[in-house]
Design an enzyme around this catalytic site. Structure first.
Site, short mmCIF file in Angstrom:
data_model
loop_
_atom_site.label_atom_id
_atom_site.label_comp_id
_atom_site.label_asym_id
_atom_site.label_seq_id
_atom_site.Cartn_x
_atom_site.Cartn_y
_atom_site.Cartn_z
N THR A 115 55.99 -6.20 -19.90
CA THR A 115 55.04 -6.53 -20.14
C THR A 115 54.21 -5.75 -19.16
O THR A 115 54.65 -5.17 -17.95
CB THR A 115 55.06 -8.05 -19.28
OG1 THR A 115 54.32 -8.70 -18.40
CG2 THR A 115 55.97 -8.04 -18.05
N ILE A 116 52.61 -5.75 -19.50
CA ILE A 116 52.08 -4.81 -18.76
C ILE A 116 52.08 -5.97 -16.50
O ILE A 116 52.09 -4.21 -16.08
CB ILE A 116 50.37 -5.12 -18.75
CG1 ILE A 116 49.93 -6.29 -18.53
CG2 ILE A 116 50.59 -4.88 -20.12
CD1 ILE A 116 48.11 -6.61 -19.23
N ASP A 117 52.45 -6.79 -16.56
CA ASP A 117 52.42 -7.39 -15.28
C ASP A 117 53.47 -6.55 -14.20
O ASP A 117 53.71 -6.72 -12.94
CB ASP A 117 52.37 -8.67 -15.71
CG ASP A 117 51.58 -9.77 -16.24
OD1 ASP A 117 50.51 -8.81 -16.18
OD2 ASP A 117 51.72 -10.18 -16.50
N ARG A 155 26.41 1.87 -4.28
CA ARG A 155 27.28 -0.36 -4.89
C ARG A 155 28.42 -0.18 -4.10
O ARG A 155 29.07 0.35 -4.28
CB ARG A 155 26.77 0.11 -6.11
CG ARG A 155 25.86 -0.78 -6.64
CD ARG A 155 25.18 -0.22 -8.08
NE ARG A 155 24.50 -1.05 -8.50
CZ ARG A 155 23.22 -0.66 -9.15
NH1 ARG A 155 24.22 0.15 -10.42
NH2 ARG A 155 21.90 -0.74 -9.82
N ARG A 174 48.47 -11.26 -13.97
CA ARG A 174 49.15 -13.16 -13.65
C ARG A 174 49.22 -13.01 -11.37
O ARG A 174 48.62 -12.44 -10.78
CB ARG A 174 50.03 -13.11 -13.82
CG ARG A 174 49.97 -13.77 -15.84
CD ARG A 174 50.89 -14.71 -16.13
NE ARG A 174 50.74 -15.01 -17.03
CZ ARG A 174 49.87 -15.59 -17.94
NH1 ARG A 174 49.52 -16.49 -16.75
NH2 ARG A 174 49.24 -15.78 -19.41
N THR A 193 41.22 -3.95 -22.76
CA THR A 193 41.30 -2.66 -23.15
C THR A 193 42.91 -2.40 -22.08
O THR A 193 43.12 -1.53 -22.36
CB THR A 193 40.75 -2.05 -22.09
OG1 THR A 193 39.86 -2.22 -20.40
CG2 THR A 193 39.21 -2.82 -22.36
N GLN A 194 43.43 -3.44 -21.03
CA GLN A 194 44.69 -2.63 -20.30
C GLN A 194 45.58 -2.89 -21.00
O GLN A 194 47.05 -2.29 -20.85
CB GLN A 194 44.78 -3.77 -19.57
CG GLN A 194 43.40 -3.38 -17.82
CD GLN A 194 44.12 -4.86 -17.14
OE1 GLN A 194 44.19 -4.76 -16.10
NE2 GLN A 194 42.70 -5.73 -17.36
N ARG A 195 45.23 -4.12 -22.09
CA ARG A 195 47.39 -3.68 -23.00
C ARG A 195 46.46 -3.70 -24.32
O ARG A 195 47.71 -3.30 -25.43
CB ARG A 195 46.70 -5.59 -23.08
CG ARG A 195 47.49 -6.46 -22.31
CD ARG A 195 48.26 -7.32 -22.46
NE ARG A 195 47.49 -8.29 -23.86
CZ ARG A 195 47.69 -9.62 -24.04
NH1 ARG A 195 47.60 -10.33 -22.58
NH2 ARG A 195 47.16 -9.90 -24.99
O1 F6P Z 1 50.93 -11.18 -19.33
C1 F6P Z 1 50.15 -9.62 -19.75
C2 F6P Z 1 48.49 -10.43 -19.26
O2 F6P Z 1 47.65 -9.90 -20.14
C3 F6P Z 1 48.48 -11.33 -17.93
O3 F6P Z 1 47.87 -9.48 -17.04
C4 F6P Z 1 46.93 -12.06 -18.24
O4 F6P Z 1 46.74 -12.63 -17.23
C5 F6P Z 1 47.77 -12.79 -19.72
O5 F6P Z 1 48.31 -11.78 -20.58
C6 F6P Z 1 46.77 -13.20 -20.68
O6 F6P Z 1 47.58 -13.47 -21.67
P1 F6P Z 1 46.10 -13.66 -23.22
O7 F6P Z 1 46.22 -12.70 -23.66
O8 F6P Z 1 46.77 -14.57 -23.29
O9 F6P Z 1 44.49 -13.64 -23.12
#
Ligand code: F6P
Length: 344
Positions: free
Chosen positions: A125-127, A162, A171, A276-278
């Site tokens: 999980t990226i979290d 700015r 999360r 973009t983070q994922r």
């Molecule tokens: O759990 C990984 C995550 O990318 C969280 O950081 C984020 O809140 C959530 O999933 C976003 O989920 P979805 O892809 O369903 O919008």
């Protein structure tokens, strides 16, 4: 042995590297691997693909997951658990390797604890909020993406005098915000674990301006609740839920930016990094981590050590029970935020 492998929950960079390691490690041990599509739902729907050496060739640097993913939870559906058990038997699987976070591994834990289901977990999980492991697959890449964005925002913030607010995912924990904020030299880092009052944020930004630094970078974790100096907390963003009933976060960056602009009068902008983070290719560190964890999962499955999760403890690959891994959320230690304040 005949092993199933699935990816569940949100995707992240490094999943394919883990699948590849599980397949190759299994083949070397003389085992067979079946890919289960779209998380636990693939067992209910009978959606599988054979995974041989060729099927995983070239996937190491690819983001996403070749198996597809979903947050399907068989415990929430009538007949879901029975369908998973029946399908596992019908496919003649000796066990399943589930690559996932809290939700996917929560299902794995319950299946094992309540039905003796043969399953091994791999943490992703990226979290980075999963208990039982120091780090999860995907976190490093997400931090890398955010840090690069913060670097880019620095130069434009400076040119225009700015305040730039950057909203990042995570999360209910602030791991991504804390790590990328420190790595990117952010001036303020807002996380749910240590919710800094917005008035203190504005005071800090004003002081920077008085010192001649008339731009600031604020990194806000999506789970940060807008906090007042009185201690009162507001969640001004309407919470929608996804198709599986999980809350959808996002939007606090806009709220924080508007409050900073209102209280300081400074020109303020917001950037939401979102998915973009994922996406995209995993960092070398995530590929290496995913490979080590994938191979550990094969070792655990081969030893029929069901109910365990491959994990990172310090620099070593270890294993913990799925019960321990899903017992609670791992939060950012307050010391991290203190350290960020010292250098911010
Ligand atoms: O759990 C990984 C995550 O990318 C969280 O950081 C984020 O809140 C959530 O999933 C976003 O989920 P979805 O892809 O369903 O919008």
């Amino acid at each position: 042995m005949r092993l199933g492998v699935l990816t569940g929950g949100g995707d992240c960079p490094g999943l394919n590297a883990a699948i590849r390691a599980i397949v190759r490690g299994s083949l070397v041990g003389g085992h067979e691997v079946v890919g289960i599509r779209h998380g636990w739902h693939g067992l209910v729907a009978g959606e599988t693909v054979p995974l041989d050496r060729r099927a995983v060739a070239g996937i190491l640097p690819r983001g996403g997951t070749i198996l597809g993913t979903s947050s399907y939870d068989c415990f929430r559906e009538d007949g879901g658990v029975a369908a998973v058990l029946a399908s596992t038997n019908a496919l003649e699987l000796d066990g399943v390797v589930a690559i996932g976070g809290e939700g996917t591994l929560g299902v794995a834990h319950r299946l094992h604890a309540e039905h003796g289901y043969p399953v091994i977990g791999v943490p992703k999980t990226i979290d980075n909020d999963l208990a039982g492991t120091d780090v999860t697959i995907g976190f490093d890449t997400a931090v890398h993406v955010c840090t690069e964005a913060i670097d880019r925002l620095h130069s434009t913030a400076e040119s225009h005098n700015r305040v730039m607010v950057v909203e990042v995912m995570g999360r209910n924990t602030g791991w991504i915000a804390a790590a990328s904020g420190v790595a990117g030299g952010a001036d303020v880092i807002l996380v749910p674990e240590v919710p800094t009052p917005i008035e203190d944020v504005c005071e800090h930004i004003r002081r920077r301006h008085d010192d001649g630094k008339d731009f600031s970078i604020v990194v806000a974790a999506e789970g940060y609740p807008l906090t007042r100096s009185s201690g009162a907390q507001e969640s001004p963003v309407a919470q929608a839920t996804d198709e599986y009933g999980y809350p959808r976060l996002g939007g606090i960056g806009r709220v924080v930016a508007d409050e900073i602009a209102r209280l300081t009068g400074f020109d303020t902008r917001v950037t939401v990094l979102g998915h973009t983070q994922r996406g995209g290719t995993p960092t070398a560190r995530d590929r290496f981590l995913a490979t080590r964890l994938g191979l550990k999962a094969v070792e655990l499955a081969t030893g029929r050590d069901w109910g365990r999760m491959a994990a990172v403890h310090g620099n070593e690959i270890a294993d913990v029970s799925l019960e321990e891994a899903t017992r609670g959320r791992r939060s950012v230690p307050p010391g991290w935020i203190e350290a960020a304040r010292v250098v911010g």
